[in-house]
Design a protein around this motif. Structure first.
Motif, PDB file in Angstrom:
ATOM      1  N   CYS A 160       6.107  50.198  57.083  1.00  0.00           N
ATOM      2  CA  CYS A 160       5.318  50.734  55.976  1.00  0.00           C
ATOM      3  C   CYS A 160       3.848  50.412  56.231  1.00  0.00           C
ATOM      4  N   PHE A 193      10.778  51.532  61.677  1.00  0.00           N
ATOM      5  CA  PHE A 193       9.625  52.096  60.973  1.00  0.00           C
ATOM      6  C   PHE A 193       8.925  50.987  60.207  1.00  0.00           C
ATOM      7  N   THR A 235      11.031  61.586  55.287  1.00  0.00           N
ATOM      8  CA  THR A 235      10.309  60.356  55.590  1.00  0.00           C
ATOM      9  C   THR A 235      11.203  59.324  56.267  1.00  0.00           C
ATOM     10  N   GLN A 236      10.565  58.372  56.925  1.00  0.00           N
ATOM     11  CA  GLN A 236      11.263  57.287  57.609  1.00  0.00           C
ATOM     12  C   GLN A 236      11.389  56.048  56.727  1.00  0.00           C
ATOM     13  N   ALA A 237      11.180  56.231  55.434  1.00  0.00           N
ATOM     14  CA  ALA A 237      11.278  55.128  54.474  1.00  0.00           C
ATOM     15  C   ALA A 237      11.590  55.722  53.109  1.00  0.00           C
ATOM     16  N   PRO A 242      11.542  50.618  54.557  1.00  0.00           N
ATOM     17  CA  PRO A 242      11.575  51.375  55.808  1.00  0.00           C
ATOM     18  C   PRO A 242      12.944  51.420  56.462  1.00  0.00           C
ATOM     19  N   ASN A 243      13.180  52.518  57.169  1.00  0.00           N
ATOM     20  CA  ASN A 243      14.359  52.612  58.032  1.00  0.00           C
ATOM     21  C   ASN A 243      14.116  51.730  59.248  1.00  0.00           C
ATOM     22  N   MET A 253       3.598  56.698  59.002  1.00  0.00           N
ATOM     23  CA  MET A 253       3.459  57.781  58.053  1.00  0.00           C
ATOM     24  C   MET A 253       2.404  57.398  57.024  1.00  0.00           C
TER      25      MET A 253
END
Length: 123
Positions: A109, A107, A78-80, A103-104, A1
């Motif tokens: 960063c 994922f 978002t994934q974070a 981050p999840n 992302m």
């Protein structure tokens, strides 16, 4: 992302002024690409939505404003979990600094904490 600057968040409309002089659409252009942030502020609080034209995604942010500085966190899309500090250097320009990215699982960063980008109000 993408690195959200103003984010979001960029998110920061009329941050200090009662007339919402920072409200509007901001453009953030970083090495990760171009994004747009719609900012809205009232009573010391900011909400923002960062739109990524490359993948048709968006991220919501919210946070507090004190003087010409806003601290915002991602709350949706978002994934974070992102945290940004926005410093408005004028009614039409701002510096956005990534304070943290958590981050999840699965994922990564794309930018380290401390990464800084410039934002320009376009509308």
């Amino acid at each position: 992302m993408k690195f959200m600057t103003i984010a979001l968040l960029f998110l920061f409309p009329g941050i200090v002024a009662a007339d919402n002089s920072y409200s509007g659409v901001w453009e953030v252009n970083s090495e990760l690409g171009l994004s747009y942030v719609s900012l809205h502020a009232k009573d010391g609080w900011i909400i923002a939505a960062e739109l990524d034209p490359d993948d048709d995604s968006w991220i919501a942010f919210e946070g507090a404003v004190s003087g010409n500085v806003a601290n915002v966190n991602s709350i949706y899309g978002t994934q974070a979990t992102y945290s940004y500090e926005l410093t408005f250097t004028s009614q039409e320009s701002a510096t956005i600094v990534l304070k943290s990215c958590n981050p999840n699982p699965g994922f990564v960063c794309l930018a380290p904490a401390g990464t800084s980008v410039q934002a320009v109000k376009i509308f």
